[in-house]
Design an enzyme around this catalytic site. Sequence first.
Site, short mmCIF file in Angstrom:
data_model
loop_
_atom_site.label_atom_id
_atom_site.label_comp_id
_atom_site.label_asym_id
_atom_site.label_seq_id
_atom_site.Cartn_x
_atom_site.Cartn_y
_atom_site.Cartn_z
N HIS A 1 0.87 -1.19 0.00
CA HIS A 1 0.00 0.00 0.00
C HIS A 1 0.91 1.23 0.00
O HIS A 1 2.03 1.17 0.51
CB HIS A 1 -0.82 -0.05 1.29
CG HIS A 1 -1.91 0.97 1.41
ND1 HIS A 1 -1.67 2.26 1.77
CD2 HIS A 1 -3.25 0.87 1.23
CE1 HIS A 1 -2.81 2.92 1.82
NE2 HIS A 1 -3.79 2.10 1.50
N ASP B 1 3.21 -4.33 8.00
CA ASP B 1 2.04 -3.49 7.85
C ASP B 1 0.83 -4.39 8.07
O ASP B 1 0.47 -5.20 7.21
CB ASP B 1 2.04 -2.89 6.43
CG ASP B 1 0.71 -2.24 6.06
OD1 ASP B 1 -0.27 -2.40 6.81
OD2 ASP B 1 0.65 -1.60 5.00
N GLN C 1 -4.34 -4.85 7.10
CA GLN C 1 -5.30 -5.86 6.66
C GLN C 1 -5.06 -7.18 7.41
O GLN C 1 -5.71 -8.18 7.12
CB GLN C 1 -5.16 -6.13 5.15
CG GLN C 1 -5.42 -4.93 4.29
CD GLN C 1 -6.87 -4.48 4.31
OE1 GLN C 1 -7.76 -5.25 4.63
NE2 GLN C 1 -7.10 -3.22 4.01
N LYS D 1 -10.15 -0.72 10.66
CA LYS D 1 -10.24 -1.93 9.83
C LYS D 1 -10.75 -3.10 10.66
O LYS D 1 -11.04 -4.16 10.12
CB LYS D 1 -8.87 -2.30 9.27
CG LYS D 1 -8.15 -1.20 8.53
CD LYS D 1 -8.51 -1.16 7.08
CE LYS D 1 -7.57 -0.21 6.36
NZ LYS D 1 -8.02 0.17 5.04
N CYS E 1 -4.76 2.31 -3.65
CA CYS E 1 -3.50 2.83 -3.06
C CYS E 1 -2.38 1.80 -3.23
O CYS E 1 -1.55 1.64 -2.33
CB CYS E 1 -3.66 3.19 -1.59
SG CYS E 1 -4.83 4.50 -1.31
N1 PMP Z 1 -1.69 -0.71 4.52
C1 PMP Z 1 -2.67 -1.45 3.99
C2 PMP Z 1 -2.35 -2.82 3.47
C3 PMP Z 1 -3.97 -0.94 3.93
O1 PMP Z 1 -4.95 -1.67 3.41
C4 PMP Z 1 -4.23 0.35 4.44
C5 PMP Z 1 -5.61 0.97 4.39
N2 PMP Z 1 -6.28 0.78 3.19
C6 PMP Z 1 -3.17 1.08 4.98
C7 PMP Z 1 -1.92 0.52 5.01
C8 PMP Z 1 -3.36 2.44 5.55
O2 PMP Z 1 -4.20 2.39 6.64
P1 PMP Z 1 -4.80 3.73 7.27
O3 PMP Z 1 -5.37 4.51 6.13
O4 PMP Z 1 -5.82 3.25 8.23
O5 PMP Z 1 -3.66 4.43 7.93
#
Ligand code: PMP
Length: 437
Positions: free
Chosen positions: A150, A227, A230, A253, A393
Amino acid sequence: MTSDHPVAPGSSGTSPSPPPGETSSAAASLDAELLKRDFPALAQEVNGKPLAYLDNAATTQKPEEVLAALEHYYRFDNANVHRGIHELSRRATEAYEGSRKRLASWIGANGPEEVVWTRGTTEAINLVASSWGGANLQEGDEVVLTEMEHHSNLVPWQLVAQRTGARLRYVGLDDDGRLRLDQLPELLGPRTRIVSVSHVSNALGTINPVREIADLVRNHGALLLVDGAQGAAHHPVDVQGLGCDFYALSGHKLMGPTGIGALWARRELLEEMPPYQGGGEMIRIVEKDYSTWAALPHKFEAGTPNIAGAVALKAAVDYLDRVGPEAVLRHEQELVAYALEGLREIPGIRLFGPPEPTERSGVVSFSLSDAHPHDVATILDTEGVAIRAGHHCAQLVMKRYGVSATTRASFYLYNTREDVDRLLAGLATVEEIFGAS
Ligand code: PMP
């Protein structure tokens, strides 16, 4: 994982899941239909149709307990934490720090001081890249990332690489959306300082073999950040078992509020890292020319935090723990298997990610030859089916597979086969509209 509330989730009061302690047994399952009743947002109609919410990788809905915890905090306990010598401040501090303790034990931390509250995964990774990276990376050092990441796990490293002269190197992806781990030993060089990888891909659903990666990275003497945006919501997390050094997660999440998340890190790393932001709460002494820092984890928590968010996150963790993350993952994989079966029947469909449902969490990503993902999402929305279209993203993933966007349905503990049927029926409508043109 243990539960400190041996009560079934939900206002219904009946147990949809086995008693605490049995959640990891092969028999553990959940009753999504029953759980769904705990989520008021799921009871509504959208565009005249019952809502089928399949955008859980973006954010999850909140159960009554989380909403009640937020309201209770603001109605009765609202005060600033750590500072006030009065009853409300005591209560607020107790709830806020109690939640930290709960999260710490839930993910297997060695203590609450290893858990730093952040706004979410993004801020947690920025904290590490900026604080640890700023202090430790030098020109020519290497950071190993993957093409699956991401943007939250790419851009912070790009920023610190620009500042320090460190180099970024990438593990590639195979055609089925798995990491090319065969490349990792070669990428781990004498200058590798840290590897940063997602637990679960938000764009493909792939569950990565973190322990295997951790063993390689640790043998090499580098650090590993995971990270877990998910990961934590769909997967049992034990940071010791995973063998990582940093784990980042987002409350929203896993049914918690937005704007609250956490960074877990080994205590000795946090001890050595410089503060990330300056301000109130993170200091011990302030003089004109210098300051000294508060004890962990407060050294990394400048300013008034998201107290209500942290307090309500405990309710979300309690809920998830009682359902059982193992049962959640298995339920999602059943829905993925069911969805893939239906999706494979659609002419012109391209599926992304590992073919075996057991290799992924509740994400199915696909494209249709006749319709753009945004058109698919728009038509599904008119049918009351909420999914996501775009690059998620994860532009490096899109580039790897030669697309600019995909359509993504992502499932959670309250989704049912009926929701998947609604998705498939919506896609049949898309076919009727676009397939004929
Ligand atoms: N890493 C991953 C794999 C994600 O799916 C997300 C959120 N879509 C993020 C990081 C970022 O998370 P947040 O927007 O809650 O900071």
